[in-house]
Design a protein around this motif. Structure first.
Motif, mmCIF file in Angstrom:
data_model
loop_
_atom_site.group_PDB
_atom_site.id
_atom_site.type_symbol
_atom_site.label_atom_id
_atom_site.label_comp_id
_atom_site.label_asym_id
_atom_site.label_seq_id
_atom_site.Cartn_x
_atom_site.Cartn_y
_atom_site.Cartn_z
ATOM 1 N N ALA A 36 12.375 4.522 36.853
ATOM 2 C CA ALA A 36 13.513 4.541 35.927
ATOM 3 C C ALA A 36 13.630 3.201 35.197
ATOM 4 O O ALA A 36 13.868 3.165 33.980
ATOM 5 C CB ALA A 36 14.807 4.853 36.686
ATOM 6 N N LEU A 37 13.453 2.105 35.922
ATOM 7 C CA LEU A 37 13.490 0.770 35.309
ATOM 8 C C LEU A 37 12.369 0.625 34.285
ATOM 9 O O LEU A 37 12.581 0.148 33.178
ATOM 10 C CB LEU A 37 13.375 -0.315 36.383
ATOM 11 N N HIS A 38 11.184 1.055 34.649
ATOM 12 C CA HIS A 38 10.038 0.957 33.737
ATOM 13 C C HIS A 38 10.282 1.766 32.465
ATOM 14 O O HIS A 38 10.052 1.285 31.356
ATOM 15 C CB HIS A 38 8.770 1.434 34.447
ATOM 16 N N SER A 39 10.779 2.962 32.621
ATOM 17 C CA SER A 39 11.074 3.828 31.471
ATOM 18 C C SER A 39 12.132 3.190 30.565
ATOM 19 O O SER A 39 11.992 3.169 29.337
ATOM 20 C CB SER A 39 11.545 5.197 31.970
ATOM 21 N N ALA A 40 13.193 2.645 31.178
ATOM 22 C CA ALA A 40 14.264 2.010 30.397
ATOM 23 C C ALA A 40 13.761 0.744 29.691
ATOM 24 O O ALA A 40 14.165 0.454 28.567
ATOM 25 C CB ALA A 40 15.452 1.673 31.306
ATOM 26 N N THR A 41 12.858 0.016 30.342
ATOM 27 C CA THR A 41 12.289 -1.184 29.732
ATOM 28 C C THR A 41 11.450 -0.804 28.517
ATOM 29 O O THR A 41 11.558 -1.423 27.459
ATOM 30 C CB THR A 41 11.441 -1.966 30.759
ATOM 31 N N LEU A 42 10.620 0.231 28.659
ATOM 32 C CA LEU A 42 9.816 0.708 27.522
ATOM 33 C C LEU A 42 10.711 1.180 26.385
ATOM 34 O O LEU A 42 10.425 0.937 25.217
ATOM 35 C CB LEU A 42 8.880 1.834 27.957
ATOM 36 N N HIS A 43 11.810 1.840 26.737
ATOM 37 C CA HIS A 43 12.754 2.305 25.709
ATOM 38 C C HIS A 43 13.364 1.126 24.949
ATOM 39 O O HIS A 43 13.509 1.174 23.726
ATOM 40 C CB HIS A 43 13.855 3.164 26.331
ATOM 41 N N GLN A 44 13.718 0.066 25.666
ATOM 42 C CA GLN A 44 14.258 -1.126 25.017
ATOM 43 C C GLN A 44 13.238 -1.743 24.069
ATOM 44 O O GLN A 44 13.573 -2.222 22.996
ATOM 45 C CB GLN A 44 14.665 -2.184 26.049
ATOM 46 N N CYS A 45 11.994 -1.705 24.466
ATOM 47 C CA CYS A 45 10.924 -2.348 23.697
ATOM 48 C C CYS A 45 10.567 -1.541 22.447
ATOM 49 O O CYS A 45 10.455 -2.093 21.361
ATOM 50 C CB CYS A 45 9.696 -2.488 24.584
ATOM 51 N N ARG A 97 8.232 -2.604 19.304
ATOM 52 C CA ARG A 97 8.606 -3.348 18.109
ATOM 53 C C ARG A 97 8.669 -4.843 18.368
ATOM 54 O O ARG A 97 9.191 -5.590 17.567
ATOM 55 C CB ARG A 97 9.954 -2.861 17.573
ATOM 56 N N SER A 98 8.150 -5.255 19.477
ATOM 57 C CA SER A 98 8.307 -6.642 19.860
ATOM 58 C C SER A 98 7.001 -7.217 20.375
ATOM 59 O O SER A 98 6.179 -6.506 20.940
ATOM 60 C CB SER A 98 9.368 -6.733 20.959
ATOM 61 N N ILE A 99 6.813 -8.514 20.181
ATOM 62 C CA ILE A 99 5.660 -9.181 20.775
ATOM 63 C C ILE A 99 5.914 -9.479 22.248
ATOM 64 O O ILE A 99 5.002 -9.805 22.983
ATOM 65 C CB ILE A 99 5.314 -10.498 20.043
ATOM 66 N N HIS A 100 7.165 -9.375 22.672
ATOM 67 C CA HIS A 100 7.495 -9.651 24.065
ATOM 68 C C HIS A 100 6.985 -8.530 24.953
ATOM 69 O O HIS A 100 6.843 -7.391 24.538
ATOM 70 C CB HIS A 100 9.002 -9.810 24.242
ATOM 71 N N SER A 101 6.735 -8.857 26.179
ATOM 72 C CA SER A 101 6.183 -7.906 27.117
ATOM 73 C C SER A 101 7.096 -6.695 27.303
ATOM 74 O O SER A 101 8.306 -6.821 27.390
ATOM 75 C CB SER A 101 5.965 -8.573 28.470
ATOM 76 N N CYS A 102 6.493 -5.548 27.354
ATOM 77 C CA CYS A 102 7.239 -4.300 27.523
ATOM 78 C C CYS A 102 7.211 -3.814 28.967
ATOM 79 O O CYS A 102 7.361 -2.624 29.226
ATOM 80 C CB CYS A 102 6.665 -3.234 26.593
ATOM 81 N N LEU A 103 7.007 -4.702 29.904
ATOM 82 C CA LEU A 103 6.983 -4.339 31.317
ATOM 83 C C LEU A 103 8.107 -5.063 32.047
ATOM 84 O O LEU A 103 8.460 -6.184 31.695
ATOM 85 C CB LEU A 103 5.646 -4.735 31.943
ATOM 86 N N PRO A 104 8.679 -4.437 33.070
ATOM 87 C CA PRO A 104 9.687 -5.157 33.863
ATOM 88 C C PRO A 104 9.002 -6.262 34.671
ATOM 89 O O PRO A 104 7.926 -6.058 35.211
ATOM 90 C CB PRO A 104 10.280 -4.082 34.771
#
Length: 188
Positions: free
Chosen positions: A68-77, A80-87
């Motif tokens: 769930a955390l991983h999915s929500a992190t990907l959704h936030q990303c 569109r960002s150079i920042h990491s899309c992983l928790p």
């Protein structure tokens, strides 16, 4: 007694999306110094917080909570960002400890503007002490060494803060390894 020191740097946000996914306010990049030392008894409230954030029971298999955390992190990303899309455990734990267990840790929060310190309730100057770091996440020092440069058409690099010469932090040759060592030495 002795308290573990949480090292964080304000100006290098990398793993912001996992922090946002949990509804925490960005303070610092905690995936910055090694080793990352924390109180093992604080892992349980951290897991409970993450589970509760996603409407799950803390006693459930944490793999479900992490998914769930991983999915929500990907959704936030949303790519569109150079920042990491992983928790990132370091950054999420650091933010949770800062928000919920602040007094159980000593803090070495570098580069935080006064309004950010105030927002997070940091009033003690010792919380911004540049405490000795056993090691740093060296590639970050290359990524933010300075400004991007161009050696050849299409080739990108950074100017070293140490030697002021162009270099490529992700290339593992003698020049890059020497730069990594000099950057690490500059931080300890």
């Amino acid at each position: 007694g002795m308290m573990p020191i949480m090292h964080g740097v304000y100006k290098h946000p990398v793993f912001v999306h996992g922090v946002q996914a949990l509804g925490l306010t960005w303070a610092a990049e905690f995936m910055e110094a090694m080793p990352f030392v924390f109180r093992t008894q604080d892992l349980k409230p951290l897991r409970e917080f993450i589970a509760k954030r996603f409407g799950l029971q803390a006693k459930e298999n944490f793999a479900v909570t992490f998914a769930a955390l991983h999915s929500a992190t990907l959704h936030q990303c949303r790519n569109r960002s150079i920042h990491s899309c992983l928790p990132c455990f370091h950054t999420i734990a650091g933010h949770f400890f800062l928000a919920a267990l602040h007094t159980r840790y000593a803090w070495s929060l570098l580069g935080m503007p006064p309004h950010v310190l105030e927002y997070h309730g940091i009033h003690n100057r010792r919380d911004t002490c540049p405490a000795l770091r056993g090691g740093v996440h060296v590639p970050y020092q290359g990524i933010w060494a300075s400004q991007r440069c161009s050696i050849d058409k299409g080739a990108s690099c950074v100017f070293s803060r140490i030697t002021r010469q162009p270099w490529e932090p992700k290339r593992m040759d003698a020049v890059s390894l020497l730069e990594h060592r000099m950057h690490a030495a500059a931080y300890v």
